[in-house]
Enzyme design. Structure first.
Site, PDB file in Angstrom:
ATOM      1  N   ASP A 199      -6.284  10.740 -18.305  1.00  0.00           N
ATOM      2  CA  ASP A 199      -7.432   9.925 -18.671  1.00  0.00           C
ATOM      3  C   ASP A 199      -8.081  10.418 -19.967  1.00  0.00           C
ATOM      4  O   ASP A 199      -9.302  10.548 -20.055  1.00  0.00           O
ATOM      5  CB  ASP A 199      -8.462   9.909 -17.526  1.00  0.00           C
ATOM      6  CG  ASP A 199      -9.494   8.791 -17.696  1.00  0.00           C
ATOM      7  OD1 ASP A 199      -9.198   7.830 -18.435  1.00  0.00           O
ATOM      8  OD2 ASP A 199     -10.582   8.886 -17.109  1.00  0.00           O
TER       9      ASP A 199
ATOM     10  N   SER B 162     -18.772   8.118 -19.644  1.00  0.00           N
ATOM     11  CA  SER B 162     -17.349   8.450 -19.692  1.00  0.00           C
ATOM     12  C   SER B 162     -16.903   8.787 -21.110  1.00  0.00           C
ATOM     13  O   SER B 162     -17.169   8.038 -22.049  1.00  0.00           O
ATOM     14  CB  SER B 162     -16.514   7.274 -19.174  1.00  0.00           C
ATOM     15  OG  SER B 162     -16.723   7.088 -17.800  1.00  0.00           O
TER      16      SER B 162
ATOM     17  N   HIS C  24      -9.527   5.494 -20.032  1.00  0.00           N
ATOM     18  CA  HIS C  24      -9.973   4.247 -19.399  1.00  0.00           C
ATOM     19  C   HIS C  24     -11.077   3.550 -20.194  1.00  0.00           C
ATOM     20  O   HIS C  24     -11.368   2.377 -19.959  1.00  0.00           O
ATOM     21  CB  HIS C  24     -10.433   4.502 -17.951  1.00  0.00           C
ATOM     22  CG  HIS C  24     -11.779   5.144 -17.813  1.00  0.00           C
ATOM     23  ND1 HIS C  24     -11.942   6.489 -17.581  1.00  0.00           N
ATOM     24  CD2 HIS C  24     -13.030   4.626 -17.860  1.00  0.00           C
ATOM     25  CE1 HIS C  24     -13.230   6.766 -17.479  1.00  0.00           C
ATOM     26  NE2 HIS C  24     -13.907   5.657 -17.654  1.00  0.00           N
TER      27      HIS C  24
END
Length: 430
Positions: free
Chosen positions: A179, A258, A149
């Site tokens: 992901d 992230s 993402h």
């Protein structure tokens, strides 16, 4: 007369020898008895000391002996102790461990900046918008692991290293389902890359210390410390992705973290920080990471093929619950119910049976009477997470042995797998 004298002397000598023998035997017997008692006392003491260590820890045992302890570090080679006292200790063992991890790993963490055309102004112009994330260096030839993402909608990618040098990156492979993504940079000859050490997420324990390093809000290579708060969590992220088997941690993770590493105390990556659970958009102590074992399994495919092929069963599944077992009068209480099979699909052709009795189950409609999957190969299936893990390393087209309970009878069926999609995984989280 002489004979009597010799006899008396001989008797006296014998008496002396006997007396000495009795004394020696008594001494040996006493020492032996004392040794037995000492050994028993030592065993009793060891038992008491082990109980103290088990109930109160090593620090309590050392405190009883008069040794004040500031901190204890548990390692593969035993214990390292820091004593209290007047000595000016600068760092505790725990702090030294944190410092050591950061010193070893921080140069392996990169800052990823993305540009994407998503913003539309009042004149209907498409304007560039920037995003940010983290990544870890996998190899000397510039491969970097991050979250899907972070990069999947990017028009351009830029990677900034520990030395503040920035490089354009290209997308190598992307797996939206887990992901995860791999990107690559080419650095100049004067720049050294520091590949990170990959550990395993298979033997994690709740309560184990973990360390996160990333770029929250653009603050490069920020370190936070926490513990493993939970394991095998199915998580739906804010982007709508489903992460199965996630690691839950209270190590602070914020936007920009992230794709960064979640580390153990040996400086090994055990997870890739992916998402947070929040009511305000910021970390509130419930954060999730993708297990590194999941990443290790797919990195070769991402680099070689640019995508990952996974196998799945073309069936609709329902996890057994005590209420469902009781209501359906099922013959087993652990497993996954085959509610439906795809008409004409591979599972139906192989012989798996779906249910025929339609019932309302919560907000869904399911079908009772179908097979109950209890094993895939040699792996027991107790719930949907077991089913997911059992098929995790399979590919579409593979055949697996599916053991089912069909109305009390056990059957094993060879079933060919279809390509797994994000919709299949989403169906596991209700």
């Amino acid at each position: 007369m002489l004979k009597d004298t010799k006899r008396r002397i001989l008797q006296m000598l014998i008496a002396v020898v006997v007396a000495i023998a009795i004394i020696l035997a008594s001494m040996v017997l006493w020492k032996w008895t004392h040794a037995i008692q000492s050994d028993q006392d030592r065993k009793n003491l060891q038992k008491v000391l082990r109980t103290i260590v088990k109930d109160q820890g090593e620090s309590a045992l050392l405190s009883l002996s008069g040794i004040p302890v500031s901190d204890i570090f548990y390692g593969d080679e035993g214990l390292s102790l820091f004593e209290e006292g007047a000595q000016p200790w600068r760092y505790s063992a725990s702090e030294m461990q944190n410092i050591s991890v950061y010193d070893k790993v921080n140069r392996s963490v990169v800052h990823i900046t993305t540009t994407m055309d998503v913003t539309v102004n009042s004149f209907m112009d498409v304007l560039p918008a920037q995003g940010t994330g983290s990544g870890i260096v996998l190899s000397l030839d510039g491969y970097i692991l991050t979250n899907a993402h972070v990069v999947e909608k990017a028009k351009s990618l830029k990677v900034t290293l520990y030395n503040e040098q920035s490089y354009e990156a290209k997308l190598i492979g992307l797996d939206s389902e887990d992901d995860l993504a791999v990107i690559q940079i080419t650095v100049d000859k004067d720049t050294t890359l520091y590949p990170i050490d990959l550990g395993t997420s298979d033997d994690l324990k709740i309560g184990q210390k973990v360390i996160a390093i990333g770029n929250p809000f653009g603050y490069d290579r920020t370190m936070t410390v926490g513990v493993v708060s939970g394991l095998n969590r199915p998580v739906r992220t804010s982007e709508g992705k489903i992460i199965m088997n996630a690691i839950q941690t209270d190590a602070s993770i914020n936007p920009g973290n992230s794709g960064g590493p979640l580390l153990n105390s040996q400086s090994e990556v055990i997870g890739i920080n992916s998402s947070i659970y929040s009511t305000n958009g910021n970390s509130q102590g419930i954060n999730f990471a993708i297990p590194i074992d999941t990443a290790i399994a797919i990195i070769p495919d991402l680099i070689k093929l640019g995508r990952v092929s996974r196998g799945w069963l073309d069936i609709a599944t329902v996890q057994l619950t005590p209420q469902l077992v009781s209501y359906g009068k099922l013959s087993v209480d652990k497993g996954v119910l085959v509610s439906q099979v795809v008409t004409g699909g591979l599972s139906e052709k192989a012989g798996l049976k779906g249910g025929t009795q339609m019932v309302q189950y919560g907000s869904s409609v399911i079908y009772l009477g179908g097979d109950i999957i209890t094993a895939i190969g040699t792996t027991a299936i107790k719930d949907l997470n077991d089913l997911y893990l059992a098929l995790l390393h399979t590919r579409s087209g593979d055949k697996v042995k599916v053991t089912v309970n069909r109305k009390g009878e056990t059957k094993t069926i060879d079933v060919q797998l279809i390509e797994r999609t994000a919709q299949h995984v989403s169906a596991l989280v209700r």
